[in-house]
Design a protein around this motif. Structure first.
Motif, PDB file in Angstrom:
ATOM      1  N   GLU A  72      52.388  48.957  38.938  1.00  0.00           N
ATOM      2  CA  GLU A  72      51.470  47.848  38.711  1.00  0.00           C
ATOM      3  C   GLU A  72      50.399  47.794  39.798  1.00  0.00           C
ATOM      4  OE1 GLU A  72      53.354  44.097  38.210  1.00  0.00           O
ATOM      5  OE2 GLU A  72      54.282  44.627  36.286  1.00  0.00           O
ATOM      6  N   ASN A  93      47.951  50.564  39.121  1.00  0.00           N
ATOM      7  CA  ASN A  93      47.089  50.217  37.994  1.00  0.00           C
ATOM      8  C   ASN A  93      46.041  49.181  38.396  1.00  0.00           C
ATOM      9  OD1 ASN A  93      48.316  51.974  36.198  1.00  0.00           O
ATOM     10  ND2 ASN A  93      49.772  50.457  35.454  1.00  0.00           N
ATOM     11  N   GLN A  94      46.465  48.206  39.186  1.00  0.00           N
ATOM     12  CA  GLN A  94      45.510  47.211  39.665  1.00  0.00           C
ATOM     13  C   GLN A  94      44.453  47.864  40.550  1.00  0.00           C
ATOM     14  OE1 GLN A  94      47.901  44.249  41.619  1.00  0.00           O
ATOM     15  NE2 GLN A  94      48.740  43.432  39.707  1.00  0.00           N
ATOM     16  N   THR A  99      42.115  49.752  38.252  1.00  0.00           N
ATOM     17  CA  THR A  99      41.221  48.816  37.569  1.00  0.00           C
ATOM     18  C   THR A  99      40.117  48.342  38.508  1.00  0.00           C
ATOM     19  OG1 THR A  99      43.014  48.056  36.128  1.00  0.00           O
ATOM     20  CG2 THR A  99      41.105  46.610  36.345  1.00  0.00           C
ATOM     21  N   ALA A 100      40.517  48.017  39.741  1.00  0.00           N
ATOM     22  CA  ALA A 100      39.520  47.596  40.722  1.00  0.00           C
ATOM     23  C   ALA A 100      38.543  48.725  41.043  1.00  0.00           C
ATOM     24  CB  ALA A 100      40.220  47.119  42.001  1.00  0.00           C
ATOM     25  N   HIS A 132      37.717  51.267  39.022  1.00  0.00           N
ATOM     26  CA  HIS A 132      36.825  51.438  37.874  1.00  0.00           C
ATOM     27  C   HIS A 132      35.748  50.352  37.869  1.00  0.00           C
ATOM     28  CE1 HIS A 132      38.688  54.818  35.948  1.00  0.00           C
ATOM     29  NE2 HIS A 132      39.869  54.230  35.866  1.00  0.00           N
ATOM     30  N   GLY A 133      36.149  49.135  38.193  1.00  0.00           N
ATOM     31  CA  GLY A 133      35.169  48.063  38.259  1.00  0.00           C
ATOM     32  C   GLY A 133      34.129  48.318  39.326  1.00  0.00           C
TER      33      GLY A 133
END
Length: 345
Positions: free
Chosen positions: A235, A238-239, A242-243, A245-246
């Motif tokens: 997790e 993944n976080q 995600t951060a 990619h952002g």
């Protein structure tokens, strides 16, 4: 060989996974709630709530009539580190939304919370505050009168021997006075069976530890706990992705914006240079004219001074200043920016 019954509650997967060294002990915590069926669980030291929320979830899932209390200042200490109010606020928000009916967060020192608990009322006590030898001993001794006849006391970080941690030292003393066993994974968790009315399952584990047959049980709960830690790590990864990619998207957008701005500014700069270049001849001519006028003005000034030697200083100054003002006005007109001249400013 110990006959150890398996239970589905050992497989409880936490709904919330705070980053914590306690995650590896959650399978045992869930099973402990099953075998003890406590009415009151108190933990001294909660931090981000990994153990607290695990106990709450186990109580709710297993429909045990219990209340879970978290006692902490949520300011940190020399071992957990010091932190701001955000950790308390986040945990408080989650606790209120999910476990308000079965739990309570008590923001105070451990000794201040004593008055809120009757003697002999605490079935499970989790000691996880400051980890010095003196602090752990004080926590246990001051809360001992609150323990029920079937009380179980948990000591986290019983295997850590660095940075002034003294849980291991106190555990080596107190564990010989009561039936006990210790998990050595995830920084260690000492389990002390203080109350005389203990479930048979816990007494069997204490007996296995005494007879040197606890290693398999330790490995079993270690494997279960490792699964939870792996999920938490996935997790977090993944976080992080995600951060990332952002951030990549933000940087790409910023790059596009800067490129567009650069192109726009490039066009404007070329246009500006073209205008300036077209103004160079007249500018050079104007400077040449200014130079001649300055020289002429200086000559006129000298002549005026020569012809006015007998005049008063005031008269000389009065005759010179207007000419200098006129030269300054012409100089400002020639050297001021082209766009001001175009606008008549």
């Amino acid at each position: 060989m110990i006959d150890f019954p398996l239970s589905p509650n050992m497989l409880m997967m936490p709904r919330k996974l705070p980053h914590s060294a306690w995650l590896g002990h959650i399978p045992f915590a869930s099973w402990l709630v099953e075998v003890v069926r406590p009415k009151s669980i108190v933990e001294l030291g909660t931090h981000n709530g990994a153990s607290f929320l695990a106990f709450c979830q186990a109580v709710e899932t297993q429909q045990v009539s219990a209340r879970v209390f978290a006692v902490d200042t949520w300011e940190g200490d020399e071992h957990a580190g010091f932190y701001g109010n955000e950790i308390y606020a986040e945990l408080r928000d989650y606790q209120q939304r999910h476990y308000a009916g079965i739990s309570e967060m008590m923001r105070m020192r451990f000794d201040q919370a004593l008055e809120y608990f009757a003697d002999g009322s605490v079935d499970v006590l989790h000691v996880d505050g400051l980890h010095t030898y003196e602090a752990v001993r004080e926590d246990f001794e001051t809360w001992r009168s609150k323990l029920s006849p079937r009380a179980v006391v948990l000591f986290h970080d019983s295997c850590v021997r660095e940075r002034g941690f003294g849980v291991w030292q106190y555990w080596s003393e107190i564990s010989s006075q009561f039936p006990s066993f210790e998990f050595t994974h995830t920084h260690g968790l000492g389990v002390l069976l203080v109350g005389e009315e203990q479930p048979q399952a816990l007494l069997q584990l204490a007996e296995a530890a005494r007879d040197g047959q606890f290693a398999t049980i330790n490995q079993f709960f270690d494997a279960l706990g490792r699964n939870i830690k792996n999920v938490e790590e996935i997790e977090r990864v993944n976080q992080g992705l995600t951060a990332a990619h952002g951030e990549i998207g933000r940087l790409n957008a910023e790059e596009a914006r800067l490129r567009a701005l650069l192109e726009k500014n490039s066009d404007a700069t070329e246009e500006h240079y073209a205008i300036v270049e077209s103004q160079l001849p007249s500018l050079a001519q104007g400077l040449s004219l200014l130079e001649r006028r300055v020289i002429e003005g200086m000559s006129d000034t000298r002549q005026a001074l020569d012809h006015s030697r007998e005049a008063s200083v005031a008269n000389v100054v009065a005759s010179v200043i207007p000419r200098l003002d006129e030269q300054d006005r012409k100089l400002n007109l020639l050297v001021r920016p082209w766009w001001r001249r175009a606008l008549g400013r």
